[in-house]
Motif scaffolding. Structure first.
Motif, mmCIF file in Angstrom:
data_model
loop_
_atom_site.group_PDB
_atom_site.id
_atom_site.type_symbol
_atom_site.label_atom_id
_atom_site.label_comp_id
_atom_site.label_asym_id
_atom_site.label_seq_id
_atom_site.Cartn_x
_atom_site.Cartn_y
_atom_site.Cartn_z
ATOM 1 N N ASN A 50 82.783 -35.594 -20.473
ATOM 2 C CA ASN A 50 82.663 -34.236 -21.035
ATOM 3 C C ASN A 50 81.216 -33.901 -21.373
ATOM 4 O OD1 ASN A 50 85.393 -33.427 -20.927
ATOM 5 N ND2 ASN A 50 85.835 -34.627 -22.745
ATOM 6 N N GLU A 51 80.314 -34.115 -20.416
ATOM 7 C CA GLU A 51 78.886 -33.952 -20.694
ATOM 8 C C GLU A 51 78.303 -32.635 -20.209
ATOM 9 O OE1 GLU A 51 76.897 -36.433 -17.062
ATOM 10 O OE2 GLU A 51 77.937 -37.572 -18.611
ATOM 11 N N VAL A 52 79.008 -31.868 -19.378
ATOM 12 C CA VAL A 52 78.434 -30.629 -18.859
ATOM 13 C C VAL A 52 78.908 -29.436 -19.668
ATOM 14 C CG1 VAL A 52 78.182 -31.522 -16.528
ATOM 15 C CG2 VAL A 52 80.239 -30.309 -17.137
ATOM 16 N N LYS A 53 78.100 -28.368 -19.634
ATOM 17 C CA LYS A 53 78.414 -27.139 -20.340
ATOM 18 C C LYS A 53 78.413 -25.986 -19.341
ATOM 19 C CE LYS A 53 74.866 -27.886 -23.079
ATOM 20 N NZ LYS A 53 74.546 -29.232 -22.658
ATOM 21 N N VAL A 54 78.935 -24.854 -19.752
ATOM 22 C CA VAL A 54 78.953 -23.673 -18.899
ATOM 23 C C VAL A 54 77.515 -23.245 -18.620
ATOM 24 C CG1 VAL A 54 79.623 -21.255 -18.758
ATOM 25 C CG2 VAL A 54 81.185 -22.917 -19.744
ATOM 26 N N GLY A 55 77.207 -23.024 -17.348
ATOM 27 C CA GLY A 55 75.869 -22.626 -16.938
ATOM 28 C C GLY A 55 75.072 -23.747 -16.306
ATOM 29 N N ASP A 56 75.517 -24.990 -16.443
ATOM 30 C CA ASP A 56 74.813 -26.118 -15.829
ATOM 31 C C ASP A 56 74.935 -26.068 -14.312
ATOM 32 O OD1 ASP A 56 74.283 -26.993 -18.350
ATOM 33 O OD2 ASP A 56 75.567 -28.764 -18.270
ATOM 34 N N GLU A 57 73.906 -26.538 -13.627
ATOM 35 C CA GLU A 57 73.931 -26.695 -12.170
ATOM 36 C C GLU A 57 74.209 -28.176 -11.909
ATOM 37 O OE1 GLU A 57 73.440 -24.941 -8.331
ATOM 38 O OE2 GLU A 57 73.156 -23.937 -10.246
ATOM 39 N N ILE A 58 75.296 -28.489 -11.185
ATOM 40 C CA ILE A 58 75.677 -29.889 -10.987
ATOM 41 C C ILE A 58 75.893 -30.194 -9.512
ATOM 42 C CG2 ILE A 58 76.789 -29.991 -13.256
ATOM 43 C CD1 ILE A 58 79.487 -30.035 -11.744
ATOM 44 N N VAL A 59 75.891 -31.488 -9.202
ATOM 45 C CA VAL A 59 76.249 -31.984 -7.880
ATOM 46 C C VAL A 59 77.533 -32.780 -8.045
ATOM 47 C CG1 VAL A 59 75.599 -33.493 -5.975
ATOM 48 C CG2 VAL A 59 73.874 -32.082 -7.085
ATOM 49 N N ALA A 60 78.532 -32.466 -7.221
ATOM 50 C CA ALA A 60 79.815 -33.156 -7.259
ATOM 51 C C ALA A 60 80.040 -33.865 -5.935
ATOM 52 C CB ALA A 60 80.946 -32.176 -7.524
ATOM 53 N N ILE A 61 80.701 -35.021 -5.995
ATOM 54 C CA ILE A 61 80.962 -35.803 -4.796
ATOM 55 C C ILE A 61 82.469 -35.934 -4.601
ATOM 56 C CG2 ILE A 61 80.859 -38.027 -6.009
ATOM 57 C CD1 ILE A 61 79.391 -39.081 -3.468
ATOM 58 N N GLU A 62 82.882 -35.936 -3.350
ATOM 59 C CA GLU A 62 84.296 -36.002 -3.019
ATOM 60 C C GLU A 62 84.856 -37.374 -3.366
ATOM 61 O OE1 GLU A 62 86.912 -34.307 0.684
ATOM 62 O OE2 GLU A 62 85.088 -35.396 1.122
ATOM 63 N N CYS A 63 86.103 -37.405 -3.836
ATOM 64 C CA CYS A 63 86.767 -38.663 -4.159
ATOM 65 C C CYS A 63 88.248 -38.525 -3.816
ATOM 66 C CB CYS A 63 86.564 -39.007 -5.631
ATOM 67 S SG CYS A 63 87.310 -37.835 -6.772
ATOM 68 N N ARG A 64 89.007 -39.538 -4.190
ATOM 69 C CA ARG A 64 90.454 -39.454 -3.947
ATOM 70 C C ARG A 64 91.045 -38.333 -4.791
ATOM 71 N NH1 ARG A 64 93.413 -41.481 -8.113
ATOM 72 N NH2 ARG A 64 92.243 -42.647 -9.671
ATOM 73 N N PRO A 65 92.193 -37.792 -4.423
ATOM 74 C CA PRO A 65 92.788 -36.721 -5.230
ATOM 75 C C PRO A 65 93.141 -37.224 -6.628
ATOM 76 C CG PRO A 65 93.791 -36.775 -3.069
ATOM 77 C CD PRO A 65 92.927 -37.991 -3.171
ATOM 78 N N LEU A 66 92.601 -36.555 -7.640
ATOM 79 C CA LEU A 66 92.874 -36.920 -9.022
ATOM 80 C C LEU A 66 94.022 -36.105 -9.602
ATOM 81 C CD1 LEU A 66 89.168 -37.122 -10.138
ATOM 82 C CD2 LEU A 66 90.672 -39.028 -9.639
ATOM 83 N N SER A 67 94.296 -34.956 -9.004
ATOM 84 C CA SER A 67 95.446 -34.135 -9.376
ATOM 85 C C SER A 67 95.781 -33.268 -8.166
ATOM 86 C CB SER A 67 95.143 -33.281 -10.610
ATOM 87 O OG SER A 67 94.226 -32.274 -10.274
ATOM 88 N N LYS A 68 96.616 -32.278 -8.367
ATOM 89 C CA LYS A 68 97.020 -31.421 -7.246
ATOM 90 C C LYS A 68 95.824 -30.683 -6.644
ATOM 91 C CE LYS A 68 99.954 -27.484 -6.186
ATOM 92 N NZ LYS A 68 100.871 -26.482 -6.733
#
Length: 82
Positions: A50-68
């Motif tokens: 829970n380290e990011v806040k609204v307005g942050d620019e982030i990089v996300a990487i693909e992983c296994r499905p964690l939910s639907k």
């Protein structure tokens, strides 16, 4: 070796515990009018600490499905919110 997809976008909402929603913008050429237009797509990203806040620019990487609908996890925070 598998190649994981990486997306970079801006955090728009905190969607519950350990989940953020990001919007990714890409620019494409319109086929008829030959003008550059913006296309948007939203992704749900897993944020374990829970380290990011609204307005942050982030990089996300693909992983296994964690939910639907959630199959990306947080890689790095590029820039913080202003």
């Amino acid at each position: 070796m598998t190649h994981k997809r990486e997306v970079q976008g801006k955090v728009v909402t905190i969607s519950g515990d350990k989940t953020v929603s990001i919007v990714v913008e890409r620019r494409v050429m319109h086929p008829r009018y030959h003008k550059v237009v913006k296309r948007f797509k939203k992704y749900l990203v897993h944020d374990e600490r829970n380290e990011v806040k609204v307005g942050d620019e982030i990089v996300a990487i693909e992983c296994r499905p964690l939910s639907k609908t959630k199959s990306f996890r947080l890689k790095t925070v590029v820039t913080g919110a202003k």
